[in-house]
Structures are given as structure tokens and as C-alpha cells.
Design a protein around this motif. Structure first.
Motif, PDB file in Angstrom:
ATOM      1  N   UNK A  41     -45.429  -5.266 -21.003  1.00  0.00           N
ATOM      2  CA  UNK A  41     -45.613  -6.493 -22.639  1.00  0.00           C
ATOM      3  C   UNK A  41     -44.362  -7.128 -23.077  1.00  0.00           C
ATOM      4  N   UNK A  42     -43.467  -7.613 -22.386  1.00  0.00           N
ATOM      5  CA  UNK A  42     -42.688  -8.586 -22.399  1.00  0.00           C
ATOM      6  C   UNK A  42     -42.796  -9.420 -21.181  1.00  0.00           C
ATOM      7  N   UNK A  43     -43.809  -9.620 -20.057  1.00  0.00           N
ATOM      8  CA  UNK A  43     -44.447 -10.012 -19.597  1.00  0.00           C
ATOM      9  C   UNK A  43     -45.276 -11.321 -20.165  1.00  0.00           C
ATOM     10  N   UNK A  44     -46.301 -10.291 -20.607  1.00  0.00           N
ATOM     11  CA  UNK A  44     -47.710 -10.685 -20.667  1.00  0.00           C
ATOM     12  C   UNK A  44     -47.220 -11.877 -22.466  1.00  0.00           C
ATOM     13  N   UNK A  45     -45.838 -10.900 -23.008  1.00  0.00           N
ATOM     14  CA  UNK A  45     -45.509 -12.398 -24.590  1.00  0.00           C
ATOM     15  C   UNK A  45     -45.039 -13.594 -23.349  1.00  0.00           C
ATOM     16  N   UNK A  97     -50.482  -6.041 -29.149  1.00  0.00           N
ATOM     17  CA  UNK A  97     -50.187  -5.048 -30.397  1.00  0.00           C
ATOM     18  C   UNK A  97     -48.436  -4.327 -30.259  1.00  0.00           C
ATOM     19  N   UNK A  98     -48.472  -3.867 -28.928  1.00  0.00           N
ATOM     20  CA  UNK A  98     -46.764  -4.085 -28.460  1.00  0.00           C
ATOM     21  C   UNK A  98     -45.977  -4.887 -28.306  1.00  0.00           C
ATOM     22  N   UNK A  99     -46.805  -6.149 -28.512  1.00  0.00           N
ATOM     23  CA  UNK A  99     -45.840  -6.996 -29.011  1.00  0.00           C
ATOM     24  C   UNK A  99     -45.345  -7.077 -30.245  1.00  0.00           C
TER      25      UNK A  99
END
Length: 126
Positions: A41-45, A97-99
Motif C-alpha cells: 500500500x505504501x508503494x501504491x500511495x 482502502x488500505x491507504x
């Protein structure tokens, strides 16, 4: 959509979609999926382009598929494989959603830290 054999049962790497039951939530494949989402999720963000985000989604999908997993859903008396566009949508949605969840936790933790440290919010200062 691809129907699976009538005797099919989701395996340990399958992700069960479409039913929000405790049983599907606790399914080992769904738990693995949530961990993968949390890990990415952090990489995606931080990804700057839609292409970068798509690469992360496909990476998660490939990891699940390479382990022999499928994204499946129950349709009355049989299981079916979720179509690829819906699978990618599900992964992207889970990442978003995780972000949001992480941002809420972070804001909540800041609030708790403010209370612990005696800092007052702007509403309390008035």
C-alpha cells in the motif's frame, strides 16, 4: 466468466470475493491477500502515475497466480473465476482502502499523542 468444476473448493492461495462472511474473511487466501495489500500500500500511495500503480496491481496478481491462487466467487451452486478486469479492480480498491485506513490510524495516533503530551487542539484552545 469461467465456471469451476462443481466439486471445486477454494484452496489456500485463492481469494474469495463477493461474500462478506466471517468464513471468507478468515480464509487463508484472503488473509494472505490482506497481508500483500498491506505490504504494497505504501508503494501504491507513492506511485506517481497510473502505469506505476498498474505495475503494483499486476505484481500482486502475479504473486497470487504464481502460487496457484485464483480470485473466485460463489454463484449459487458453483464457483467461478472472477474476470481479469474485476480482479484488477478489486486489488486496486483494496490498496486504496488500505491507504485510507492507514491515514485514519495515523491521524488517530497523532490525536492520542497530543492528548498524552498535553497538546490541545485548536478547538480546545478557544
Amino acid at each position: 466468466m469461467t465456471s469451476l468444476p462443481q466439486h471445486y473448493r477454494p484452496g489456500p492461495y485463492d481469494v474469495i470475493c463477493g461474500c462478506r462472511t466471517q468464513k471468507s474473511f478468515d480464509h487463508i487466501g484472503n488473509r494472505r491477500f490482506r497481508i500483500m495489500i498491506e505490504n504494497h500500500s505504501n508503494s501504491y500511495h507513492l506511485a506517481n502515475t497510473k502505469l506505476d500503480k498498474s505495475v503494483i496491481v499486476v505484481s500482486i496478481l502475479n504473486t497470487i497466480q504464481d502460487a496457484g491462487g485464483l480470485f473466485v466467487r460463489k454463484q449459487k451452486e458453483y464457483w467461478e473465476i472472477l474476470p481479469m478486469p474485476q480482479t484488477k479492480e478489486k486489488i486496486g480498491h483494496a490498496l486504496r482502502d488500505a491507504i485510507i485506513c492507514q491515514q485514519k490510524k495515523s491521524a488517530s495516533q497523532r490525536c492520542i499523542n497530543d492528548v498524552i503530551n498535553g497538546n490541545r487542539t485548536s478547538k480546545e484552545k478557544k
